[in-house]
Design a protein around this motif. Structure first.
Motif, mmCIF file in Angstrom:
data_model
loop_
_atom_site.group_PDB
_atom_site.id
_atom_site.type_symbol
_atom_site.label_atom_id
_atom_site.label_comp_id
_atom_site.label_asym_id
_atom_site.label_seq_id
_atom_site.Cartn_x
_atom_site.Cartn_y
_atom_site.Cartn_z
ATOM 1 N N LEU A 50 9.578 -0.161 4.080
ATOM 2 C CA LEU A 50 9.051 -1.501 3.815
ATOM 3 C C LEU A 50 7.622 -1.645 4.326
ATOM 4 C CD1 LEU A 50 12.165 -3.738 4.630
ATOM 5 C CD2 LEU A 50 11.108 -3.399 2.394
ATOM 6 N N SER A 51 7.348 -1.059 5.496
ATOM 7 C CA SER A 51 5.995 -1.106 6.038
ATOM 8 C C SER A 51 5.020 -0.388 5.115
ATOM 9 C CB SER A 51 5.966 -0.465 7.433
ATOM 10 O OG SER A 51 4.642 -0.400 7.926
ATOM 11 N N VAL A 52 5.385 0.815 4.682
ATOM 12 C CA VAL A 52 4.513 1.585 3.794
ATOM 13 C C VAL A 52 4.336 0.865 2.455
ATOM 14 C CG1 VAL A 52 4.250 3.770 2.562
ATOM 15 C CG2 VAL A 52 5.152 3.758 4.900
ATOM 16 N N LEU A 53 5.405 0.295 1.928
ATOM 17 C CA LEU A 53 5.331 -0.433 0.663
ATOM 18 C C LEU A 53 4.444 -1.662 0.788
ATOM 19 C CD1 LEU A 53 6.249 -0.909 -2.251
ATOM 20 C CD2 LEU A 53 8.261 -2.100 -1.352
ATOM 21 N N LEU A 54 4.606 -2.424 1.862
ATOM 22 C CA LEU A 54 3.787 -3.619 2.063
ATOM 23 C C LEU A 54 2.316 -3.241 2.203
ATOM 24 C CD1 LEU A 54 3.433 -6.627 2.518
ATOM 25 C CD2 LEU A 54 4.083 -6.302 4.924
ATOM 26 N N GLY A 55 2.041 -2.137 2.892
ATOM 27 C CA GLY A 55 0.657 -1.675 3.011
ATOM 28 C C GLY A 55 0.056 -1.371 1.652
ATOM 29 N N GLY A 56 0.822 -0.692 0.804
ATOM 30 C CA GLY A 56 0.333 -0.377 -0.529
ATOM 31 C C GLY A 56 0.092 -1.628 -1.366
ATOM 32 N N LEU A 57 0.982 -2.593 -1.237
ATOM 33 C CA LEU A 57 0.816 -3.856 -1.970
ATOM 34 C C LEU A 57 -0.444 -4.590 -1.521
ATOM 35 C CD1 LEU A 57 4.518 -5.150 -2.033
ATOM 36 C CD2 LEU A 57 3.180 -4.284 -3.976
ATOM 37 N N LEU A 58 -0.721 -4.560 -0.225
ATOM 38 C CA LEU A 58 -1.920 -5.223 0.290
ATOM 39 C C LEU A 58 -3.185 -4.520 -0.198
ATOM 40 C CD1 LEU A 58 -0.855 -6.055 3.971
ATOM 41 C CD2 LEU A 58 -1.291 -7.682 2.132
ATOM 42 N N VAL A 59 -3.193 -3.196 -0.114
ATOM 43 C CA VAL A 59 -4.378 -2.440 -0.541
ATOM 44 C C VAL A 59 -4.674 -2.686 -2.017
ATOM 45 C CG1 VAL A 59 -5.292 -0.116 -0.947
ATOM 46 C CG2 VAL A 59 -4.185 -0.650 1.228
ATOM 47 N N PHE A 60 -3.652 -2.587 -2.857
ATOM 48 C CA PHE A 60 -3.871 -2.772 -4.295
ATOM 49 C C PHE A 60 -4.041 -4.241 -4.659
ATOM 50 C CE2 PHE A 60 -2.408 -3.155 -8.741
ATOM 51 C CZ PHE A 60 -3.335 -2.316 -9.332
ATOM 52 N N GLY A 61 -3.247 -5.108 -4.006
ATOM 53 C CA GLY A 61 -3.322 -6.530 -4.324
ATOM 54 C C GLY A 61 -4.657 -7.148 -3.970
ATOM 55 N N LEU A 62 -5.273 -6.687 -2.893
ATOM 56 C CA LEU A 62 -6.554 -7.254 -2.462
ATOM 57 C C LEU A 62 -7.727 -6.733 -3.286
ATOM 58 C CD1 LEU A 62 -6.055 -7.116 1.425
ATOM 59 C CD2 LEU A 62 -6.256 -9.179 0.027
ATOM 60 N N THR A 63 -7.617 -5.515 -3.798
ATOM 61 C CA THR A 63 -8.754 -4.897 -4.480
ATOM 62 C C THR A 63 -8.526 -4.679 -5.973
ATOM 63 O OG1 THR A 63 -7.981 -2.633 -4.068
ATOM 64 C CG2 THR A 63 -9.319 -3.669 -2.350
ATOM 65 N N GLY A 64 -7.274 -4.469 -6.374
ATOM 66 C CA GLY A 64 -6.977 -4.163 -7.769
ATOM 67 C C GLY A 64 -7.470 -2.795 -8.209
ATOM 68 N N LYS A 65 -7.791 -1.929 -7.248
ATOM 69 C CA LYS A 65 -8.344 -0.612 -7.568
ATOM 70 C C LYS A 65 -7.267 0.460 -7.393
ATOM 71 C CE LYS A 65 -13.086 -1.768 -6.255
ATOM 72 N NZ LYS A 65 -13.642 -1.676 -7.626
ATOM 73 N N ALA A 66 -6.959 1.169 -8.472
ATOM 74 C CA ALA A 66 -5.924 2.195 -8.426
ATOM 75 C C ALA A 66 -6.329 3.371 -7.537
ATOM 76 C CB ALA A 66 -5.621 2.683 -9.842
#
Length: 251
Positions: A180-196
């Protein structure tokens, strides 16, 4: 309410923010609260980014980078840097395992630890300075998010000591909470920037964790609180390095 208590407890443990709340401590609560580490990283990164913008406004991008680095030190108290220095002093002492662990507990700074700190500071400053000016705030924001979100992967290892702060986490976290921690981190990184490509950089930072863990456990027989801190600092450098590669290639 329990979720809020867990978040506050993690902020109190990993930062020097003067939070006014007193959270009752119970056995295992920190291990269960690791899912909030990406949010802790977001809080730290946000304040660092604000410090960068303030420094940049006053005296340009180089001043902004120094302001962000100073804010990071103030917020964390050099908590993970201390772990990096102790880890390098211990594992590069060319001693037996037991002596390495003793050296890591020593509060004095050795040559290996000092060199590691110098290299990290130089890498952080030069890496940020290499980035396009408009991307620096994003890197400053996301580095703590990526590192702290991935850090629980190191906690899945066994503990190398009989007692210590690391024992609050290492070997105590569940795979579900780590995921869950790793998933939330990924969501934040992509959600904030939209950069794949930044999401890919985050995934590679996560992939670095088992490699680092295998290296340390091969020497010490497990992880310690110091090696968790070292892993966090090195993860920030890995993510920053990948950001530099992406920016260089115009991704």
């Amino acid at each position: 309410m329990k979720c809020l208590h867990s978040l506050v407890l993690m902020l109190q443990f990993f930062t020097r923010l003067p939070l006014p709340w007193q959270i009752p401590f119970a056995e295992g609560i920190l291990a269960r609260a690791v899912v909030w580490l990406p949010v802790v990283g977001l809080v730290i990164g946000s304040i660092n980014a604000l410090a960068y913008e303030a420094g940049h406004l006053l005296a340009g991008p180089m001043a902004g980078i120094l302001a962000a680095m100073g804010a990071n030190l103030f917020l964390t108290g050099g908590f993970h840097l201390d772990g990096l220095a102790d880890t390098c002093d211990g594992i590069y002492s060319s001693r037996k395992r037991e002596r390495m662990l003793e050296i890591m507990k020593d509060s004095r700074l050795g040559t290996n630890g000092a060199c590691a700190l110098l290299m990290v500071f130089l890498a952080r400053y030069s890496g940020l300075a290499m980035l396009p000016e408009d991307f620096i705030p994003w890197a400053v924001l996301l580095m703590p998010v990526a590192a702290r979100a991935c850090n629980p992967l190191l906690m899945l290892s066994r503990y190398a000591r009989e007692e210590g702060l690391g024992n609050l986490f290492i070997g105590k976290v569940s795979r579900k909470r780590v995921a869950l921690s790793v998933l939330l981190g990924g969501l934040l990184v992509f959600g904030l920037t939209g950069k794949a490509w930044l999401l890919a950089a985050y995934a590679l930072t996560a992939a670095f964790q088992p490699l680092f863990c295998r290296y340390i456990t091969g020497i010490l027989g497990g992880m310690t609180g110091d090696t968790l801190g070292a892993g966090d600092e090195l993860s920030e450098m890995v993510f920053l390095g990948l950001c530099c590669i992406g920016a260089y290639h115009g991704w």
